[in-house]
Scaffold this motif. Structure first.
Motif, PDB file in Angstrom:
ATOM      1  N   SER A 210       0.894  -1.150  -0.002  1.00  0.00           N
ATOM      2  CA  SER A 210       0.086   0.049  -0.138  1.00  0.00           C
ATOM      3  C   SER A 210       0.781   1.231  -0.009  1.00  0.00           C
ATOM      4  O   SER A 210       1.909   1.050   0.708  1.00  0.00           O
ATOM      5  CB  SER A 210      -0.995   0.040   1.156  1.00  0.00           C
ATOM      6  N   ARG A 211       0.289   2.225  -0.669  1.00  0.00           N
ATOM      7  CA  ARG A 211       1.181   3.440  -0.936  1.00  0.00           C
ATOM      8  C   ARG A 211       0.516   4.436   0.174  1.00  0.00           C
ATOM      9  O   ARG A 211      -0.531   4.869   0.061  1.00  0.00           O
ATOM     10  CB  ARG A 211       1.106   4.186  -2.250  1.00  0.00           C
ATOM     11  N   ILE A 212       1.436   4.890   1.110  1.00  0.00           N
ATOM     12  CA  ILE A 212       0.985   5.785   2.277  1.00  0.00           C
ATOM     13  C   ILE A 212       1.998   6.907   2.209  1.00  0.00           C
ATOM     14  O   ILE A 212       3.083   6.786   2.105  1.00  0.00           O
ATOM     15  CB  ILE A 212       0.924   4.999   3.414  1.00  0.00           C
ATOM     16  N   ILE A 213       1.296   8.183   2.450  1.00  0.00           N
ATOM     17  CA  ILE A 213       2.030   9.515   2.620  1.00  0.00           C
ATOM     18  C   ILE A 213       1.534   9.826   4.342  1.00  0.00           C
ATOM     19  O   ILE A 213       0.637   9.677   4.580  1.00  0.00           O
ATOM     20  CB  ILE A 213       1.582  10.403   1.750  1.00  0.00           C
ATOM     21  N   ASP A 214       2.767  10.046   4.767  1.00  0.00           N
ATOM     22  CA  ASP A 214       2.774  10.285   6.347  1.00  0.00           C
ATOM     23  C   ASP A 214       3.089  12.038   6.292  1.00  0.00           C
ATOM     24  O   ASP A 214       4.229  12.441   6.175  1.00  0.00           O
ATOM     25  CB  ASP A 214       3.717   9.609   7.062  1.00  0.00           C
ATOM     26  N   ILE A 215       2.162  12.816   6.592  1.00  0.00           N
ATOM     27  CA  ILE A 215       2.350  14.208   6.451  1.00  0.00           C
ATOM     28  C   ILE A 215       2.327  14.622   7.925  1.00  0.00           C
ATOM     29  O   ILE A 215       1.656  14.377   8.762  1.00  0.00           O
ATOM     30  CB  ILE A 215       1.217  14.877   5.849  1.00  0.00           C
ATOM     31  N   GLY A 216       3.570  15.310   8.326  1.00  0.00           N
ATOM     32  CA  GLY A 216       3.934  15.481   9.616  1.00  0.00           C
ATOM     33  C   GLY A 216       4.669  14.051  10.085  1.00  0.00           C
ATOM     34  O   GLY A 216       4.328  13.831  11.396  1.00  0.00           O
ATOM     35  N   ALA A 217       5.346  13.617   9.333  1.00  0.00           N
ATOM     36  CA  ALA A 217       5.903  12.289   9.911  1.00  0.00           C
ATOM     37  C   ALA A 217       6.864  12.397  11.269  1.00  0.00           C
ATOM     38  O   ALA A 217       7.040  11.513  11.759  1.00  0.00           O
ATOM     39  CB  ALA A 217       6.917  11.742   8.947  1.00  0.00           C
ATOM     40  N   GLY A 218       7.385  13.624  11.641  1.00  0.00           N
ATOM     41  CA  GLY A 218       8.088  13.482  12.605  1.00  0.00           C
ATOM     42  C   GLY A 218       9.409  12.702  12.822  1.00  0.00           C
ATOM     43  O   GLY A 218       9.838  12.570  11.892  1.00  0.00           O
ATOM     44  N   LYS A 219       9.458  11.958  13.742  1.00  0.00           N
ATOM     45  CA  LYS A 219      10.628  10.898  14.003  1.00  0.00           C
ATOM     46  C   LYS A 219      10.353   9.758  13.027  1.00  0.00           C
ATOM     47  O   LYS A 219      11.394   9.184  12.899  1.00  0.00           O
ATOM     48  CB  LYS A 219      10.704  10.295  15.450  1.00  0.00           C
ATOM     49  N   GLY A 220       9.320   9.543  12.503  1.00  0.00           N
ATOM     50  CA  GLY A 220       9.080   8.267  11.470  1.00  0.00           C
ATOM     51  C   GLY A 220       9.074   7.037  12.158  1.00  0.00           C
ATOM     52  O   GLY A 220       8.766   5.957  11.266  1.00  0.00           O
ATOM     53  N   LEU A 221       8.414   7.137  13.293  1.00  0.00           N
ATOM     54  CA  LEU A 221       8.388   5.769  13.919  1.00  0.00           C
ATOM     55  C   LEU A 221       7.270   5.105  13.582  1.00  0.00           C
ATOM     56  O   LEU A 221       7.127   3.812  13.238  1.00  0.00           O
ATOM     57  CB  LEU A 221       8.360   6.007  15.531  1.00  0.00           C
ATOM     58  N   LEU A 222       6.298   5.855  13.317  1.00  0.00           N
ATOM     59  CA  LEU A 222       4.740   5.178  12.725  1.00  0.00           C
ATOM     60  C   LEU A 222       4.905   4.695  11.572  1.00  0.00           C
ATOM     61  O   LEU A 222       4.573   3.541  10.998  1.00  0.00           O
ATOM     62  CB  LEU A 222       3.816   5.996  12.801  1.00  0.00           C
TER      63      LEU A 222
ATOM     64  N   MET B  43       4.951   0.756   9.745  1.00  0.00           N
ATOM     65  CA  MET B  43       3.904   0.503   8.758  1.00  0.00           C
ATOM     66  C   MET B  43       4.717  -0.292   7.817  1.00  0.00           C
ATOM     67  O   MET B  43       4.083  -1.367   7.385  1.00  0.00           O
ATOM     68  CB  MET B  43       3.145   1.595   8.258  1.00  0.00           C
ATOM     69  N   VAL B  44       5.896   0.142   7.272  1.00  0.00           N
ATOM     70  CA  VAL B  44       6.632  -0.612   6.491  1.00  0.00           C
ATOM     71  C   VAL B  44       7.055  -2.193   7.182  1.00  0.00           C
ATOM     72  O   VAL B  44       6.722  -3.169   6.640  1.00  0.00           O
ATOM     73  CB  VAL B  44       8.244   0.156   6.511  1.00  0.00           C
ATOM     74  N   ARG B  45       7.412  -2.164   8.320  1.00  0.00           N
ATOM     75  CA  ARG B  45       7.889  -3.324   9.113  1.00  0.00           C
ATOM     76  C   ARG B  45       6.571  -4.419   8.964  1.00  0.00           C
ATOM     77  O   ARG B  45       6.510  -5.599   8.856  1.00  0.00           O
ATOM     78  CB  ARG B  45       8.335  -3.420  10.450  1.00  0.00           C
ATOM     79  N   GLN B  46       5.474  -4.079   9.406  1.00  0.00           N
ATOM     80  CA  GLN B  46       4.215  -4.806   9.676  1.00  0.00           C
ATOM     81  C   GLN B  46       3.335  -4.894   8.441  1.00  0.00           C
ATOM     82  O   GLN B  46       2.745  -6.035   8.473  1.00  0.00           O
ATOM     83  CB  GLN B  46       3.143  -3.990  11.114  1.00  0.00           C
ATOM     84  N   PHE B  47       3.157  -4.023   7.704  1.00  0.00           N
ATOM     85  CA  PHE B  47       2.500  -4.147   6.742  1.00  0.00           C
ATOM     86  C   PHE B  47       3.248  -4.162   5.203  1.00  0.00           C
ATOM     87  O   PHE B  47       2.397  -4.410   4.162  1.00  0.00           O
ATOM     88  CB  PHE B  47       1.284  -3.018   6.453  1.00  0.00           C
TER      89      PHE B  47
ATOM     90  N   ALA C 191       4.387  -1.924   3.709  1.00  0.00           N
ATOM     91  CA  ALA C 191       3.810  -0.649   3.029  1.00  0.00           C
ATOM     92  C   ALA C 191       5.004   0.066   2.499  1.00  0.00           C
ATOM     93  O   ALA C 191       5.937   0.124   2.795  1.00  0.00           O
ATOM     94  CB  ALA C 191       2.962   0.360   4.189  1.00  0.00           C
ATOM     95  N   ARG C 192       4.642   1.034   1.509  1.00  0.00           N
ATOM     96  CA  ARG C 192       5.545   1.814   0.853  1.00  0.00           C
ATOM     97  C   ARG C 192       5.223   3.265   1.324  1.00  0.00           C
ATOM     98  O   ARG C 192       4.264   3.991   0.818  1.00  0.00           O
ATOM     99  CB  ARG C 192       5.420   1.930  -0.667  1.00  0.00           C
TER     100      ARG C 192
END
Length: 82
Positions: free
Chosen positions: A23-35, A39-43, A45-46
């Motif tokens: 799945s292609r996801i954009i994280d706007i306001g990603a901060g530290k990038g932990l979420l 999402m990459v690890r569990q799903f 995701a891209r």
């Protein structure tokens, strides 16, 4: 202050039934990038991370930009996180 996993796990759980591998996801306001990292690890995701400043601790690429003027084509993402 709650731990990172305490904040992230409920968000991940809310997506678990809809996110498919790649799945292609954009994280706007990603901060530290932990979420995004989880999402990459569990799903598998891209995730594209953007933020107004560089706080990234995930090792994933992050674009620093004004999120009011994102330079992505229509239909570039399946989901958006704000």
């Amino acid at each position: 202050m709650p731990s990172a996993s305490a904040r992230i796990n409920p968000i991940l759980a809310s997506f678990a039934s809809v996110i498919t591998p790649r799945s292609r996801i954009i994280d706007i306001g990603a901060g530290k990038g932990l979420l995004a990292q989880e999402m990459v690890r569990q799903f598998d995701a891209r995730v594209t991370m953007v933020d107004v400043a560089f706080y990234n601790q995930s090792g994933l690429p992050l674009t620093v930009c004004d999120s009011r003027k994102l330079a992505f084509a229509d239909d570039s993402f399946d989901y958006a996180l704000l």
